[in-house]
Design an enzyme around this catalytic site. Structure first.
Site, PDB file in Angstrom:
ATOM      1  N   HIS A   1      42.498  26.823  34.709  1.00 20.49           N
ATOM      2  CA  HIS A   1      42.318  28.218  34.296  1.00 20.49           C
ATOM      3  C   HIS A   1      42.517  29.204  35.446  1.00 20.49           C
ATOM      4  CE1 HIS A   1      38.368  28.811  36.227  1.00 20.49           C
ATOM      5  NE2 HIS A   1      38.025  27.605  35.797  1.00 20.49           N
TER       6      HIS A   1
ATOM      7  N   CYS B   1      36.374  22.604  37.361  1.00 21.41           N
ATOM      8  CA  CYS B   1      37.668  22.947  36.768  1.00 21.41           C
ATOM      9  C   CYS B   1      38.759  22.974  37.833  1.00 21.41           C
ATOM     10  CB  CYS B   1      37.591  24.299  36.075  1.00 21.41           C
ATOM     11  SG  CYS B   1      36.578  24.305  34.584  1.00 21.41           S
TER      12      CYS B   1
END
Length: 370
Positions: A290, A308
């Site tokens: 992301h 992440c």
């Protein structure tokens, strides 16, 4: 046999007036002399049973499964060498069922993934009730593709069975999934409610590889490098915020995702709640690729995320636009391994491991061409 003019003798199985016939027992009609002209097996509201006639016209066999608790009427017309016809009639009834099971979800489908998916995409079926007769159900699940591929089904539990090829799907392959479960036994007294068919296609071959040691993501499409993106992965530390190593698949593409710390509430050390943009989910444990404008300075040189894969806003906008559900995203370097049951971690099992959880022990499925 019953009624009609003289003609070729005919044998019918199940025999006339047979009760409690299993739904998967085929109807077989044989002309011991002469040939069969027509065979009809009618089940009233359940509809007819279709079948296929042998090339010499002497044997007919039903296809698919009958419906439970149904009376079927069999009418045959045969003809002998002299051209004389004979009609026979018989009947049988199938075993009664007291409940049904159905496919709750099947992935991929056009509602949640679109019609085109990546080369790593598995076929995932979830049932609305536990299936104990896995063999019967698995025998009625089939995959057909425009290019020959070897693959197999894999039971994760009594309500989930998934299919994947031994190797990635060939790019630009058309795939059809057929679950012919209407009338199929799923357990004692339980039978399939309906048949389901899904068509989808495989897109270009795009594989993304990233290293938590080298801090870079490289995207290759059909073998050619198309994008290199600096990245920052999980920082590890006290809360073990590691990005998992392994073969992930793109599971969803989300323009906006709110991310919160797992198991840590507001006011506690390590708590976070972030609104993140242009996210591609890669596991069920909260891992995404992301946009992370706050860590651009660390991308390419160090790991500072909560688990992440952080990339720049420009790279994230490109990545979400150019990623298909089912695209492989392979991460290496982390001490934490992706579990096969974490999201779509199907490729974490090697082929012998995958085959162990098929209920059919006669080898892998050979996918047929359309």
């Amino acid at each position: 046999m019953a009624g009609g003019a003289r003609g070729a003798p005919v044998g019918v199985s199940p025999a006339d007036k047979t009760p409690n016939v299993p739904t998967d027992q085929p109807v077989v009609v044989s002309a011991t002399e002469g040939k069969l002209k027509s065979v009809q097996v009618e089940g009233g509201k359940a509809g007819p049973l279709k079948g296929i006639l042998s090339s010499d016209g002497t044997r007919w066999r039903s296809l698919g499964t009958a419906r439970p608790g149904t009376s079927y009427a069999v009418t045959t017309v045969s003809v002998d060498a002299a051209g004389k016809q004979r009609e026979t009639k018989s009947a049988f009834s199938t075993v009664k069922g007291n409940k049904t099971f159905d496919i709750k979800t099947i992935t991929p489908n056009k509602d949640d993934t679109g019609l085109t998916v990546g080369v790593g995409m598995p076929v995932m079926i979830a049932f609305d009730a536990p299936v104990t007769d896995r063999v019967s159900v698995e025998r009625n699940l089939s995959i057909h593709s425009s290019r020959p591929v070897e693959g197999a089904w894999h039971w994760f539990d009594d309500q989930h069975v998934d299919f994947r090829p031994q190797k990635y799907w060939p790019a630009h392959t058309k795939v059809r999934v057929e679950a012919k479960l209407a009338g199929v036994r799923g357990g004692p007294g339980m039978y399939g409610k309906r048949d389901v068919r899904v068509d989808f296609k495989i897109g270009r071959k795009q594989i993304t590889k990233g290293s938590t040691d080298e801090h870079v993501l490289v995207v290759r499409r059909d073998g050619e490098k198309v994008r290199t993106m600096p990245m920052s992965a999980g920082q590890g530390g006290q809360w073990k915020y590691y990005t998992t190593s392994g073969v992930h698949l793109a599971m969803s593409r989300e323009p906006v995702t709110v991310m919160t710390s797992p198991g840590i509430g507001p006011g506690q050390a390590g708590y976070y709640s972030l609104t993140v943009y242009n996210t591609v989910r890669i596991s069920n444990s909260g891992e995404y690729v992301h946009s992370a404008p706050w860590s651009v300075g660390s991308q390419g040189n160090s790991n500072v995320s909560h688990g992440c894969v952080n990339i720049s806003p420009d790279n994230a906008a490109w990545f979400i636009k150019n990623t298909l559900i089912g695209d492989p995203i392979i991460i290496t370097g982390s001490p934490r391994k992706l579990e096969p049951t974490n999201g779509w971690g199907h490729w974490q099992e090697d082929w012998p491991q995958w085959l162990k959880w098929s209920s059919l022990k006669d080898g892998p499925t050979m996918i047929l061409r359309h």
